[in-house]
Design an enzyme around this catalytic site. Structure first.
Site, mmCIF file in Angstrom:
data_model
loop_
_atom_site.group_PDB
_atom_site.id
_atom_site.type_symbol
_atom_site.label_atom_id
_atom_site.label_comp_id
_atom_site.label_asym_id
_atom_site.label_seq_id
_atom_site.Cartn_x
_atom_site.Cartn_y
_atom_site.Cartn_z
ATOM 1 N N ARG A 93 0.831 -1.212 0.000
ATOM 2 C CA ARG A 93 0.000 0.000 0.000
ATOM 3 C C ARG A 93 0.865 1.262 0.000
ATOM 4 O O ARG A 93 0.561 2.238 -0.693
ATOM 5 C CB ARG A 93 -0.923 -0.002 1.225
ATOM 6 C CG ARG A 93 -1.691 1.297 1.401
ATOM 7 C CD ARG A 93 -2.682 1.202 2.546
ATOM 8 N NE ARG A 93 -3.348 2.464 2.808
ATOM 9 C CZ ARG A 93 -4.206 2.665 3.812
ATOM 10 N NH1 ARG A 93 -4.496 1.673 4.635
ATOM 11 N NH2 ARG A 93 -4.773 3.843 3.991
ATOM 12 N N CYS A 168 -19.009 -0.725 1.448
ATOM 13 C CA CYS A 168 -18.078 0.304 1.914
ATOM 14 C C CYS A 168 -18.710 1.018 3.093
ATOM 15 O O CYS A 168 -19.929 1.129 3.173
ATOM 16 C CB CYS A 168 -17.818 1.292 0.787
ATOM 17 S SG CYS A 168 -16.867 2.732 1.301
ATOM 18 N N TYR A 251 -14.199 11.261 -0.343
ATOM 19 C CA TYR A 251 -13.222 10.972 -1.400
ATOM 20 C C TYR A 251 -13.315 11.936 -2.586
ATOM 21 O O TYR A 251 -12.372 12.015 -3.388
ATOM 22 C CB TYR A 251 -13.398 9.534 -1.913
ATOM 23 C CG TYR A 251 -12.807 8.505 -0.978
ATOM 24 C CD1 TYR A 251 -13.519 8.063 0.131
ATOM 25 C CD2 TYR A 251 -11.540 7.976 -1.193
ATOM 26 C CE1 TYR A 251 -12.981 7.120 1.004
ATOM 27 C CE2 TYR A 251 -10.993 7.033 -0.332
ATOM 28 C CZ TYR A 251 -11.724 6.616 0.764
ATOM 29 O OH TYR A 251 -11.185 5.692 1.620
HETATM 30 P P1 NAD Z 1 -4.432 -5.831 6.485
HETATM 31 O O1 NAD Z 1 -3.172 -5.405 5.868
HETATM 32 O O2 NAD Z 1 -4.505 -5.915 7.938
HETATM 33 O O3 NAD Z 1 -4.858 -7.225 5.827
HETATM 34 C C1 NAD Z 1 -5.819 -8.059 6.400
HETATM 35 C C2 NAD Z 1 -5.316 -9.484 6.384
HETATM 36 O O4 NAD Z 1 -5.320 -9.996 5.053
HETATM 37 C C3 NAD Z 1 -3.876 -9.629 6.889
HETATM 38 O O5 NAD Z 1 -3.865 -10.334 8.104
HETATM 39 C C4 NAD Z 1 -3.183 -10.377 5.756
HETATM 40 O O6 NAD Z 1 -2.249 -11.346 6.209
HETATM 41 C C5 NAD Z 1 -4.349 -11.006 5.039
HETATM 42 N N1 NAD Z 1 -4.095 -11.472 3.675
HETATM 43 C C6 NAD Z 1 -3.248 -11.000 2.741
HETATM 44 N N2 NAD Z 1 -3.316 -11.731 1.625
HETATM 45 C C7 NAD Z 1 -4.242 -12.702 1.845
HETATM 46 C C8 NAD Z 1 -4.767 -13.771 1.083
HETATM 47 N N3 NAD Z 1 -4.320 -14.014 -0.147
HETATM 48 N N4 NAD Z 1 -5.709 -14.568 1.645
HETATM 49 C C9 NAD Z 1 -6.150 -14.351 2.896
HETATM 50 N N5 NAD Z 1 -5.687 -13.345 3.659
HETATM 51 C C10 NAD Z 1 -4.749 -12.541 3.150
HETATM 52 O O7 NAD Z 1 -5.581 -4.892 5.883
HETATM 53 P P2 NAD Z 1 -6.712 -4.010 6.536
HETATM 54 O O8 NAD Z 1 -6.179 -2.648 6.684
HETATM 55 O O9 NAD Z 1 -7.303 -4.704 7.675
HETATM 56 O O10 NAD Z 1 -7.742 -3.954 5.338
HETATM 57 C C11 NAD Z 1 -8.246 -5.142 4.796
HETATM 58 C C12 NAD Z 1 -8.951 -4.877 3.514
HETATM 59 O O11 NAD Z 1 -10.167 -4.184 3.757
HETATM 60 C C13 NAD Z 1 -8.170 -4.023 2.512
HETATM 61 O O12 NAD Z 1 -8.359 -4.487 1.207
HETATM 62 C C14 NAD Z 1 -8.784 -2.661 2.689
HETATM 63 O O13 NAD Z 1 -8.642 -1.846 1.557
HETATM 64 C C15 NAD Z 1 -10.219 -3.028 2.939
HETATM 65 N N6 NAD Z 1 -11.042 -2.004 3.594
HETATM 66 C C16 NAD Z 1 -12.205 -1.711 2.989
HETATM 67 C C17 NAD Z 1 -13.045 -0.755 3.483
HETATM 68 C C18 NAD Z 1 -14.303 -0.437 2.742
HETATM 69 O O14 NAD Z 1 -14.894 0.599 2.969
HETATM 70 N N7 NAD Z 1 -14.747 -1.291 1.832
HETATM 71 C C19 NAD Z 1 -12.695 -0.085 4.699
HETATM 72 C C20 NAD Z 1 -11.492 -0.433 5.321
HETATM 73 C C21 NAD Z 1 -10.665 -1.408 4.762
HETATM 74 C C1 G6P Z 2 -12.220 4.386 4.528
HETATM 75 C C2 G6P Z 2 -12.760 3.602 3.366
HETATM 76 C C3 G6P Z 2 -12.036 2.385 3.105
HETATM 77 C C4 G6P Z 2 -10.571 2.681 3.244
HETATM 78 C C5 G6P Z 2 -10.302 2.924 4.688
HETATM 79 C C6 G6P Z 2 -8.908 3.369 4.939
HETATM 80 O O1 G6P Z 2 -13.188 4.807 5.336
HETATM 81 O O2 G6P Z 2 -14.118 3.482 3.204
HETATM 82 O O3 G6P Z 2 -12.395 1.841 1.907
HETATM 83 O O4 G6P Z 2 -9.767 1.656 2.767
HETATM 84 O O5 G6P Z 2 -11.251 3.710 5.301
HETATM 85 O O6 G6P Z 2 -8.662 3.377 6.303
HETATM 86 P P1 G6P Z 2 -7.180 3.258 6.857
HETATM 87 O O7 G6P Z 2 -7.317 3.426 8.310
HETATM 88 O O8 G6P Z 2 -6.684 1.917 6.427
HETATM 89 O O9 G6P Z 2 -6.402 4.351 6.184
HETATM 90 MN MN MN Z 3 -14.563 2.248 1.378
#
Ligand code: NAD
Ligand code: G6P
Ligand code: MN
Length: 433
Positions: A93, A168, A251
């Site tokens: 990232r 989201c 955003y």
């Molecule tokens: P993170 O870096 O903590 O990753 C979460 C876990 O995924 C880690 O423990 C990692 O080991 C695991 N991982 C990596 N590759 C993998 C695979 N191939 N199979 C299974 N597990 C795997 O990330 P995070 O900050 O907790 O965010 C997780 C995801 O959620 C990201 O893609 C982030 O963009 C997304 N997210 C989405 C929203 C939204 O609004 N939709 C909000 C926040 C985060």
């Molecule tokens: C936002 C979004 C997510 C994004 C995240 C980032 O609210 O909706 O899609 O990935 O938060 O949060 P972070 O704490 O990882 O910067």
């Molecule tokens: Mn989002």
């Protein structure tokens, strides 16, 4: 009882979703939650998984928490699969955020070239997961949280037979923030949403059914805060807001205030600066896992609010409950357009208010959209469609077109440099190229 598989279970967000399942256990009879991670993520999974077990025990609900690296066993006969994984972790990232800044282009994990790079790494993995679901749990719903959430949902929609809804926390976050600004309870606030993931507008804001859009826009003009923890709260131009007549999402600053946002990011990576968001999150996460390790902790700690994904539990688990209980309830989700927004192809994914029942999410018809917003929507959607194709097929030409068409990429010259840097820097995660 229901079986849930959470892919990326080692995420620091896991206490969010566990809390959601605990709070709704009376209406959503979950029996097992399988938290799946990869070997590199096991240390995180063990810490956060132990907390999940303590949370469930403390709440006195009968949910078994399983920690595993065996994705197929976790998916087998699951009722719902949720995805919250990050391929390449925060190190990848940080690259997504830094590479574009070299060319004075926005460096963000979901918007612009950073979102392209994250999509390229994620697409091969989401397709494998969907293969497993098709084979081992063909009736399961996939609730995709993995970013870029709209684009990844479109991959699943176009290339697999899996039933998918993308999610989201921005829409639910906007409802809560508007409620705060207006000092009313959030259940009285309703916003009609239209657009794409991280490019969604509130076309109308209602309190108890009364249109208060203009009042909210006035408050924003006066400096009221409406943003996420990961996005700097740059103030809106009031003339612009009033003539737009809609509520932009946090955003939108990356588009409407592009230079200021890029400058802010460039300043953060100067000597002594706070670093990119990934680098800041790395610190937040260290702190969080220290807190999670405390074996007297039995609930979601407040420090998790420092992450951008607040209210994830509410959004995800209430959506799952609406499906399971056939609630016919309104949720803002990422789903197939299917004519909802005129001017976009049928098979693309949009973010919109939908009625959710046991057969899925049925978008509320939008129809024609204003020229104030359709240019940006079409531009970003064209980028997303090309990115989906490029990422599934490993097609360099298509990838170049995707990058070149993005509204935040100034020229083909820059598009090509960005693309080449991204492909080299992510080589180990791009089997399709
Ligand atoms: P993170 O870096 O903590 O990753 C979460 C876990 O995924 C880690 O423990 C990692 O080991 C695991 N991982 C990596 N590759 C993998 C695979 N191939 N199979 C299974 N597990 C795997 O990330 P995070 O900050 O907790 O965010 C997780 C995801 O959620 C990201 O893609 C982030 O963009 C997304 N997210 C989405 C929203 C939204 O609004 N939709 C909000 C926040 C985060
Ligand atoms: C936002 C979004 C997510 C994004 C995240 C980032 O609210 O909706 O899609 O990935 O938060 O949060 P972070 O704490 O990882 O910067
Ligand atoms: Mn989002």
């Amino acid at each position: 009882g229901l079986k849930i598989a959470v892919i990326g279970g080692g995420s620091s967000y896991t206490p969010e979703i566990i809390e959601g399942f605990i709070n709704r256990h009376h209406e959503l009879p979950v029996k097992e939650i399988h938290l799946v991670d990869i070997p590199e993520g096991m240390w995180k999974l063990e810490i956060v998984g132990a907390l999940a077990k303590r949370m469930v025990a403390r709440a006195g609900v009968d949910i078994e928490i399983v920690l595993t690296t065996n994705r197929r066993a976790a998916i087998e006969k699951a009722d719902f699969v949720t995805t919250q994984f990050r391929v390449g972790g925060l190190a990848a990232r940080a690259k997504d955020e830094r590479i574009p800044l070299k060319y004075d282009v926005l460096g963000q994990e979901t918007t612009g070239p950073g979102g392209f790079a994250k999509a390229m790494r994620t697409i091969p993995v989401i397709l494998e997961i969907c293969n497993d679901i098709e084979e081992l749990a063909p009736n399961a719903w996939l609730i995709n949280f993995t970013n870029p959430a709209g684009l990844i949902t479109e991959v699943v929609q176009k290339y697999t037979n899996v039933k998918v809804i993308g999610l989201c926390n921005v829409p639910i976050g906007m409802v809560k923030m508007v409620a705060n600004i207006l000092e009313v309870e959030s259940k009285r606030v309703k916003i009609d949403f239209v657009g794409l993931n991280h490019l969604v507008w509130g076309s109308k804001v209602l309190v108890d059914g009364e249109d208060v859009t203009q009042i909210v826009l006035n408050k924003l003009s006066d400096g009221a805060a409406l943003t996420m923890k990961n996005i700097p709260d740059l103030k809106w131009d009031s003339e612009f807001l009033n003539s737009l007549g809609m509520l932009p999402c946090p955003y939108h600053r990356y588009f409407y205030m592009m230079e200021d946002m890029v400058k802010d990011q460039q300043k953060a990576i100067e000597e002594g600066g706070k670093g990119t968001r990934a680098e800041q999150v790395l610190e937040v996460e260290k702190g969080l896992f220290e807190v999670y390790k405390d074996d007297t902790l039995q609930e979601k700690p407040q420090q998790l609010e420092k992450r951008g994904g607040a209210y994830y539990s509410d959004a995800a688990v209430s959506l799952i409950s609406a499906i399971h209980n056939n609630k016919k309830q309104l949720h803002v989700v990422n789903v197939k357009n299917n004519g909802t927004i005129i001017g976009l192809p049928k098979d693309v994914v949009i973010e919109v208010t939908a009625v959710v029942d046991k057969t899925g999410a049925h978008p509320i018809q939008v129809g024609e959209i204003s020229p104030k917003i359709y240019g940006l929507i079409q531009g970003v959607k064209a980028f997303e469609e090309l990115t989906v194709e490029a990422g599934v097929k490993g097609d360099y030409q298509m990838a170049l077109q995707a990058m070149a068409v993005h509204p935040l990429v100034p020229s083909v010259t820059v598009a090509k440099k960005l693309l080449d840097d991204i492909l080299i820097e992510n080589k180990e995660y791009l089997p399709q190229f």
